[in-house]
Design an enzyme around this catalytic site. Structure first.
Site, mmCIF file in Angstrom:
data_model
loop_
_atom_site.group_PDB
_atom_site.id
_atom_site.type_symbol
_atom_site.label_atom_id
_atom_site.label_comp_id
_atom_site.label_asym_id
_atom_site.label_seq_id
_atom_site.Cartn_x
_atom_site.Cartn_y
_atom_site.Cartn_z
ATOM 1 N N GLU A 124 -19.187 -31.609 32.121
ATOM 2 C CA GLU A 124 -18.760 -31.133 33.437
ATOM 3 C C GLU A 124 -19.406 -29.791 33.715
ATOM 4 O O GLU A 124 -19.631 -29.001 32.796
ATOM 5 C CB GLU A 124 -17.235 -30.976 33.487
ATOM 6 C CG GLU A 124 -16.467 -32.247 33.193
ATOM 7 C CD GLU A 124 -14.987 -31.974 32.952
ATOM 8 O OE1 GLU A 124 -14.333 -31.468 33.883
ATOM 9 O OE2 GLU A 124 -14.504 -32.254 31.844
ATOM 10 N N ASP A 128 -17.489 -21.322 38.630
ATOM 11 C CA ASP A 128 -17.219 -19.889 38.508
ATOM 12 C C ASP A 128 -16.178 -19.481 39.544
ATOM 13 O O ASP A 128 -16.497 -19.137 40.679
ATOM 14 C CB ASP A 128 -18.516 -19.100 38.704
ATOM 15 C CG ASP A 128 -18.427 -17.714 38.089
ATOM 16 O OD1 ASP A 128 -17.474 -17.462 37.328
ATOM 17 O OD2 ASP A 128 -19.309 -16.883 38.362
ATOM 18 N N LYS A 322 -23.605 -21.856 28.269
ATOM 19 C CA LYS A 322 -23.907 -20.941 29.371
ATOM 20 C C LYS A 322 -25.399 -20.963 29.682
ATOM 21 O O LYS A 322 -26.228 -20.864 28.770
ATOM 22 C CB LYS A 322 -23.463 -19.508 29.014
ATOM 23 C CG LYS A 322 -21.996 -19.372 28.620
ATOM 24 C CD LYS A 322 -21.068 -19.825 29.719
ATOM 25 C CE LYS A 322 -20.967 -18.831 30.843
ATOM 26 N NZ LYS A 322 -20.224 -17.612 30.517
ATOM 27 N N CYS A 416 -16.681 15.035 20.315
ATOM 28 C CA CYS A 416 -15.971 14.223 21.293
ATOM 29 C C CYS A 416 -16.163 14.803 22.697
ATOM 30 O O CYS A 416 -15.960 16.015 22.896
ATOM 31 C CB CYS A 416 -14.482 14.166 20.946
ATOM 32 S SG CYS A 416 -13.481 13.293 22.179
ATOM 33 N N CYS A 419 -12.327 16.137 23.791
ATOM 34 C CA CYS A 419 -11.568 17.204 23.111
ATOM 35 C C CYS A 419 -12.449 18.069 22.213
ATOM 36 O O CYS A 419 -11.942 18.985 21.541
ATOM 37 C CB CYS A 419 -10.424 16.604 22.299
ATOM 38 S SG CYS A 419 -10.973 15.606 20.892
ATOM 39 N N CYS A 440 -6.310 13.851 21.397
ATOM 40 C CA CYS A 440 -7.388 13.503 22.324
ATOM 41 C C CYS A 440 -6.808 12.704 23.487
ATOM 42 O O CYS A 440 -6.315 11.581 23.283
ATOM 43 C CB CYS A 440 -8.451 12.692 21.584
ATOM 44 S SG CYS A 440 -9.911 12.330 22.576
#
Length: 680
Positions: A124, A128, A322, A416, A419, A440
């Site tokens: 089948e 979408d 796909k 980071c 932070c 953080c």
């Protein structure tokens, strides 16, 4: 001849009722001819005149109201909040494949379970759109629910009734109750017409048909949904005692009952015929009136589907192939870095906007430092972008021929971005992490957002943006603080009214009834997903027992590896985590399994593992599995050395029989199983 007034009234009443029914049948047939068969027999004007005639009669005679009347499609219902409904049959997702080699490997896995048996496949097209589950009882549309998380979704019945290709009343002979699964799509022509109307009034057009179709299902006014040219394509039927034994026959039955079933579906006798189907539609899919991004393959036989069963997320008997992703090139303007709830750092490519597979793409994931190094990607580069599985944009290569002179090599950040804590990278892991777990902001906000999510605590009235708002205003510092919020604290916040503040507080309080396995998942322990949380909750029963488990104890739990076990130990060894759990306990959150008492249950099957295989006379497979668990046993998904019994029905796969015999496992019938239970 003399007639009483009562008799005359009865004759008149019957005449009106018959006229109403005749008009309904006529309009239903015209709807079917136009929207399902694409073969109208009357003009739109004639249809509208007949519909108006029916509406007038129904308005004058409300005693003949019927929820399946064509007039109920017009819309007019307003839904302020969509009710969450649990699916009777779970809606699984599909595993994806991207090559024919993947499909060959899939077939080998199937044959390993079933043995060398002849296999047919239903091919089948993969539409979408937005998945929907619709329940029919006595031939009438009873309820329509979105996919949601697969376990539960939103009740959008009023909106689905406005879609003309969804039958309100079925034709022919049909089961008393069953569910259909379909895809709600928006054909290209309708999508373009909607966008043209928006452009003409100066509004922003919709981005793509799929998102527009999905968003339409959640519009609060069904009259607005009725204006949109949505369509519903059926791809599966599910229920007890259905009058067919294969997927392909099920599609044909659905077509006969009045559903719109795409004629492109084909029955393939082997993988070679599957490949021919894929090759044809990879070229011709662009000729279709709606979006499709692949092909779905299903083992045709329901008996074999039962034998193969499911993984935690997907059916083993189905897979999606796909089509090759569309690629475009664009310029990389900058690289930014995001911090996730676990502290993982994700580099993000900020791109010059480009159209890709129906959407405008401005950002793409760069995954980690290794990927940046591998591609040698630099700011200012022209890059090739594709959608991985047609969903998440990713950069796959750099066009070195267009690289500007004097570009600098990308240096991955060392601290980071939120932070400024120095990042760490654990041995054997691809990602860098910010170790500032409790200081953080994105990590704290992310953990609270995970805690409130549908699969976790499912807190109504509280979304991700509101969590950030609460944190940034100092009202919450962890998810336990949610239970101390008051309406007066929330009201001063931006976009907060009295009702929304009350809904938030009430939603938080209702989450105290969420079962322990959901709470355990909500805590956000690293590597503890939904399935692992359920296994740990079922095994340990309480948070106290789990917190006291040793590494060896945890590893001995079925399907719990050392990585998960160590993560659980690390979580409970942290004093802050223990403090937050105690805080949650004080607020009444469920930290132990509430056993449902079954007066007929026994423990006669305790510590015994059963595998159920074949077709049975007295039980369905699900009933057998439930009986095993209610009597203390465990149901295994496949035969192994740990299996104690195989309950064999008719047409049990030869590979399972061979494996059971090889491992010297007892093979019993359903009659033997009944005797075993009765001995209790």
């Amino acid at each position: 001849m003399r007639f009483s007034i009562t008799k005359i009234a009865n004759f008149f009443s019957m005449d009106v009722q018959n006229t109403i029914q005749k008009l309904r049948d006529e309009l239903n047939q015209h709807n079917y001819n136009y929207y399902v068969l694409d073969s109208p027999t009357i003009s739109d004007y004639e249809f509208d005149i007949t519909l108006t005639q029916l509406q007038d009669l129904e308005n004058k005679h409300p005693e003949y109201f019927d929820e399946s009347s064509p007039t109920q499609r017009v819309g007019g219902t307003i839904t302020k909040n969509f009710k969450t409904v649990r699916h009777e049959y779970r809606m699984y997702s599909l595993d994806n494949s991207y090559s024919k080699e993947d499909l060959i490997d899939w077939e080998k896995r199937i044959q390993k379970v079933l043995g060398d048996v002849p296999l047919e496949y239903t091919c089948e097209l993969k539409y979408d759109g937005a998945s929907i589950s619709i329940t029919y009882e006595h031939g009438k549309l009873k309820r329509a629910v979105t996919r949601g998380d697969g376990f539960q979704g939103d009740d959008v019945t009023s909106n689905i009734k406005t879609i003309k290709s969804v039958p309100l009343q079925l034709k022919g002979n049909f089961p008393e109750k069953f569910d259909v699964r379909g895809e709600i799509i928006l054909p290209f022509a309708g999508f373009e017409r909607m966008n043209q109307e928006l452009i003409e009034i100066g509004e922003t057009p919709y981005s793509n048909p799929r998102n527009t179709a999905s968003g339409s299902l959640k519009l609060k006014e069904s009259a607005e949904v009725a204006k949109r040219p949505l369509d519903c394509l059926l791809y599966f039927l599910i229920g007890n005692n259905l009058p067919f034994n294969t997927q392909f026959d099920g599609l044909e039955k659905g077509r006969n009952w009045g559903f719109k079933v795409p004629k492109e579906a084909k029955l393939a006798n082997n993988l070679e015929e599957v490949f021919q189907f894929i090759d044809y539609w990879d070229v011709h899919r662009h000729e279709l009136p709606y979006e499709t991004d692949g092909v779905v393959l299903k083992v045709n036989s329901f008996q074999y589907q039962d034998e193969l069963g499911y993984t935690a997320k997907s059916p083993r008997w189905a897979i999606a192939y796909k089509f090759k992703s569309e690629q475009v090139s664009t310029k990389l303007n900058s690289i930014s870095y995001q911090v996730g709830r676990t502290g993982a750092i994700t580099p993000v490519a900020n791109l010059e906007a480009v159209q890709l597979a129906g959407t405008v793409v401005k950002r793409a994931s760069l995954h980690n430092a290794d990927q940046i190094e591998k591609l040698d990607i630099r700011v200012g580069d022209t890059v090739f972008v594709e959608k991985g599985g047609e969903i998440i944009p990713k950069i796959i290569a750099v066009d070195l021929s267009k690289r500007p002179e004097n570009t600098e090599k990308t240096k991955y950040i060392t601290n980071c971005p939120e932070c400024n804590t120095k990042l760490v990278r654990n041995e054997g892991e691809a990602n860098h992490y910010c170790p500032n777990f409790y200081g953080c902001p994105p990590q704290i906000i992310g953990r609270i957002q995970h805690y409130i999510s549908r699969k976790a605590m499912d807190i109504e009235g509280l979304g991700g943006e509101t969590v950030a708002l609460l944190f940034n205003n100092g009202l919450v510092h962890n998810y336990a603080d949610l239970y101390e919020l008051t309406v007066d604290q929330i009201l001063p916040l931006e976009r907060m009214a009295q009702k929304s503040a009350e809904n938030l507080v009430n939603g938080v309080q209702k989450s105290k009834d969420i079962p322990f396995e959901n709470v355990l998942y909500a805590l956000g322990i690293r590597f503890v997903g939904e399935t692992v949380a359920k296994k740990l909750a079922k095994h340990y029963k309480t948070i106290v027992s789990l917190s006291q488990a040793t590494l060896m104890d945890l590893v001995l739990v079925d399907e719990i590896g050392e990585r998960i076990a160590q993560s659980v130990l690390d979580f409970f060894s942290n004093e802050e985590n223990v403090r937050i759990i105690n805080q949650l306990k004080q607020h009444g959150v469920q930290f132990e399994i509430i056993e449902k008492v079954n007066p007929n249950a026994t423990t006669i099957l305790a510590a015994k593992i059963f595998v159920v295989s074949g077709v049975f006379e007295k039980f369905s497979r699900d009933e057998l599995k439930k009986a095993i668990e209610e009597n203390g046993g465990k149901v295994g998904s496949s035969i192994s050395s740990k299996t104690d019994y195989v309950i064999a029905g008719d047409n049990m796969g030869p590979a399972k029989l061979e494996k059971a015999a090889k491992l010297n496992i007892s093979i019993i019938s359903e009659t033997d199983f009944i005797k075993m239970i009765n001995e209790a």
